[in-house]
Write a protein that holds these residues in place. Sequence first.
Motif, mmCIF file in Angstrom:
data_model
loop_
_atom_site.group_PDB
_atom_site.id
_atom_site.type_symbol
_atom_site.label_atom_id
_atom_site.label_comp_id
_atom_site.label_asym_id
_atom_site.label_seq_id
_atom_site.Cartn_x
_atom_site.Cartn_y
_atom_site.Cartn_z
ATOM 1 N N PRO A 1 -12.850 -38.040 13.571
ATOM 2 C CA PRO A 1 -11.643 -38.766 13.991
ATOM 3 C C PRO A 1 -10.819 -39.125 12.753
ATOM 4 C CG PRO A 1 -13.529 -40.218 14.029
ATOM 5 C CD PRO A 1 -14.068 -38.853 13.722
ATOM 6 N N THR A 2 -9.538 -39.254 12.926
ATOM 7 C CA THR A 2 -8.697 -39.631 11.774
ATOM 8 C C THR A 2 -8.866 -41.112 11.459
ATOM 9 O OG1 THR A 2 -6.868 -39.960 13.317
ATOM 10 C CG2 THR A 2 -6.964 -37.858 12.150
ATOM 11 N N CYS A 3 -8.711 -41.435 10.195
ATOM 12 C CA CYS A 3 -8.766 -42.827 9.747
ATOM 13 C C CYS A 3 -7.869 -42.973 8.526
ATOM 14 C CB CYS A 3 -10.201 -43.242 9.425
ATOM 15 S SG CYS A 3 -10.851 -42.521 7.908
ATOM 16 N N GLY A 4 -7.853 -44.156 7.946
ATOM 17 C CA GLY A 4 -6.956 -44.438 6.829
ATOM 18 C C GLY A 4 -7.261 -43.643 5.578
ATOM 19 N N ARG A 5 -8.459 -43.048 5.478
ATOM 20 C CA ARG A 5 -8.795 -42.245 4.305
ATOM 21 C C ARG A 5 -8.154 -40.867 4.344
ATOM 22 N NH1 ARG A 5 -14.044 -44.335 5.466
ATOM 23 N NH2 ARG A 5 -14.542 -42.363 6.498
ATOM 24 N N CYS A 6 -7.757 -40.418 5.539
ATOM 25 C CA CYS A 6 -7.280 -39.042 5.700
ATOM 26 C C CYS A 6 -5.893 -38.887 5.082
ATOM 27 C CB CYS A 6 -7.226 -38.683 7.183
ATOM 28 S SG CYS A 6 -6.816 -36.965 7.495
ATOM 29 N N GLN A 7 -5.748 -37.917 4.193
ATOM 30 C CA GLN A 7 -4.473 -37.653 3.529
ATOM 31 C C GLN A 7 -4.021 -36.216 3.750
ATOM 32 O OE1 GLN A 7 -3.977 -39.626 -0.468
ATOM 33 N NE2 GLN A 7 -6.216 -39.795 -0.309
ATOM 34 N N ILE A 8 -4.425 -35.676 4.877
ATOM 35 C CA ILE A 8 -4.099 -34.286 5.199
ATOM 36 C C ILE A 8 -3.803 -34.196 6.689
ATOM 37 C CG2 ILE A 8 -6.467 -33.526 5.747
ATOM 38 C CD1 ILE A 8 -5.877 -31.030 4.006
ATOM 39 N N GLY A 9 -3.045 -33.195 7.100
ATOM 40 C CA GLY A 9 -2.711 -33.025 8.520
ATOM 41 C C GLY A 9 -3.905 -32.505 9.306
ATOM 42 N N LEU A 10 -4.825 -33.412 9.642
ATOM 43 C CA LEU A 10 -6.100 -33.007 10.227
ATOM 44 C C LEU A 10 -5.930 -32.395 11.615
ATOM 45 C CD1 LEU A 10 -9.151 -32.949 9.746
ATOM 46 C CD2 LEU A 10 -9.286 -35.141 10.935
ATOM 47 N N GLU A 11 -5.098 -33.014 12.445
ATOM 48 C CA GLU A 11 -4.939 -32.493 13.805
ATOM 49 C C GLU A 11 -4.417 -31.065 13.772
ATOM 50 O OE1 GLU A 11 -2.934 -33.732 18.105
ATOM 51 O OE2 GLU A 11 -2.543 -34.938 16.322
ATOM 52 N N GLU A 12 -3.463 -30.806 12.909
ATOM 53 C CA GLU A 12 -2.915 -29.455 12.770
ATOM 54 C C GLU A 12 -4.002 -28.477 12.302
ATOM 55 O OE1 GLU A 12 0.089 -29.220 9.805
ATOM 56 O OE2 GLU A 12 0.561 -27.117 10.189
ATOM 57 N N GLY B 1 -16.907 -24.838 6.801
ATOM 58 C CA GLY B 1 -16.119 -26.025 7.098
ATOM 59 C C GLY B 1 -14.998 -26.254 6.107
ATOM 60 N N ILE B 2 -14.150 -27.202 6.482
ATOM 61 C CA ILE B 2 -13.051 -27.672 5.634
ATOM 62 C C ILE B 2 -13.226 -29.166 5.435
ATOM 63 C CG2 ILE B 2 -10.551 -28.033 5.469
ATOM 64 C CD1 ILE B 2 -10.176 -25.607 7.319
ATOM 65 N N ALA B 3 -13.047 -29.623 4.202
ATOM 66 C CA ALA B 3 -13.022 -31.054 3.904
ATOM 67 C C ALA B 3 -11.686 -31.378 3.258
ATOM 68 C CB ALA B 3 -14.166 -31.432 2.965
ATOM 69 N N GLY B 4 -10.929 -32.272 3.873
ATOM 70 C CA GLY B 4 -9.598 -32.584 3.396
ATOM 71 C C GLY B 4 -9.599 -33.464 2.162
ATOM 72 N N GLY B 5 -8.506 -33.384 1.415
ATOM 73 C CA GLY B 5 -8.256 -34.250 0.268
ATOM 74 C C GLY B 5 -6.809 -34.672 0.296
ATOM 75 N N LYS B 6 -6.206 -34.890 -0.852
ATOM 76 C CA LYS B 6 -4.797 -35.271 -0.917
ATOM 77 C C LYS B 6 -3.945 -34.017 -0.872
ATOM 78 C CE LYS B 6 -1.456 -38.158 -3.328
ATOM 79 N NZ LYS B 6 -1.216 -39.079 -4.460
ATOM 80 N N GLU B 7 -3.410 -33.727 0.312
ATOM 81 C CA GLU B 7 -2.576 -32.547 0.564
ATOM 82 C C GLU B 7 -3.277 -31.250 0.171
ATOM 83 O OE1 GLU B 7 1.031 -33.341 -1.494
ATOM 84 O OE2 GLU B 7 1.684 -34.872 -0.060
ATOM 85 N N ALA B 8 -4.584 -31.283 0.174
ATOM 86 C CA ALA B 8 -5.378 -30.107 -0.170
ATOM 87 C C ALA B 8 -6.730 -30.239 0.499
ATOM 88 C CB ALA B 8 -5.533 -29.979 -1.686
#
Length: 379
Positions: free
Chosen positions: A266-277, A314-321
């Motif tokens: 689920p998305t939270c305040g740590r997420c800095q990437i377009g996760l839903e997309e 898998g993919i693990a998001g970061g800051k716009e990457a």
Amino acid sequence: MMERKQTRPVRVGNLVIGGGAPIVVQSMTNTDTRAVAATLGQIEALAAAGCELIRVAVPDQEAAAKLKEIVRYSKLPVVADIHFDYRLALAAIDAGVAKIRLNPGNIGGADRVRTVVRAAKANGVALRIGANAGSLHRDYLTRYKGDVIQAMLASVEDQLALVTADGFDQIVVSLKSSDVVETIEVNKAFAKRWDFPLHLGITEAGIRWRGTIKSAVGLGILLQQGIGDTIRVSLTGDPRHEVTAAYEILKALHLREHGPVVVACPTCGRCQIGLEELVEGVEELVQDLPYPLHLAVMGCVVNGPGEAARADLGIAGGKEAGLIFRNGEILRKEKQPRLLPAFAEELARLIREKYGVNLKFNQADFRLEELEEEEGGKS
């Protein structure tokens, strides 16, 4: 894995329902059966999605006349849905359908039901009978003082007495309600008394998201208790969504493997990437793949390679990457615009190594497709 209730086997074309066979996923066309090309096109699309048994409506003799061609070219065993006119059932049997969905209560009397049963027995055609809480005859509700569960059971048992009178036993039973709790209770009660295989579903479940939730709850509880031999997730709209939902329910219970499992945090305040997309892109990429892979899309490094270490990819998001990882090991880092194409490349590599199948990434359609044969072999 839960122990499944032992039921008698019923042969439906090249399938077996019950008898310990894998739970069969089925659906129903929403085309006009008289439009043969459109109906066959939808059957082909459903087969590609993993559907194993298909039901078509037969409202009149014109539709019945088209069944022979549909049966001949269908990629799936065909079930004819019959109401009111026993002659439609006889025409469907003559056309070569694998199964008849019959409501003995509206077919015109016991003699006509017996005529259909004898024709089915002579031609190796299975029958599905049952009760729907929304269309129970008032006499049953009166007899049991409004107790829907007992009224449904009595209705089905009366049908069974009629249909089995001449020794016919290739019968699948369905007890459905739009009420989840009623569906659970009536199927549990029937399973204690009889060993006929059960067709599970929540009738009139509704639009895609609401109907999927209701079906997952009702079917999931029954399947977890070992009850159920074939399922249909009844949804308003494109029937391919019914098949997708059915397999997700079965995969969640470890009952069938069909296609990848995609998990996402689920998305939270740590997420800095377009996760839903990202998740939608991965779902679109893999929607037609048959391989039972475990894929993960995580919004940050907290839920990344560590918590999703069991993922094949898998993919693990970061800051716009983000990072792309395989079995917990980081493969590469990519900026967001390149994450999905890079994931597709790594997925194609994984499938080639694990299953020996060469795929290419078609960015125009955002799909993985098998490479076509060329003169010198696979390209």
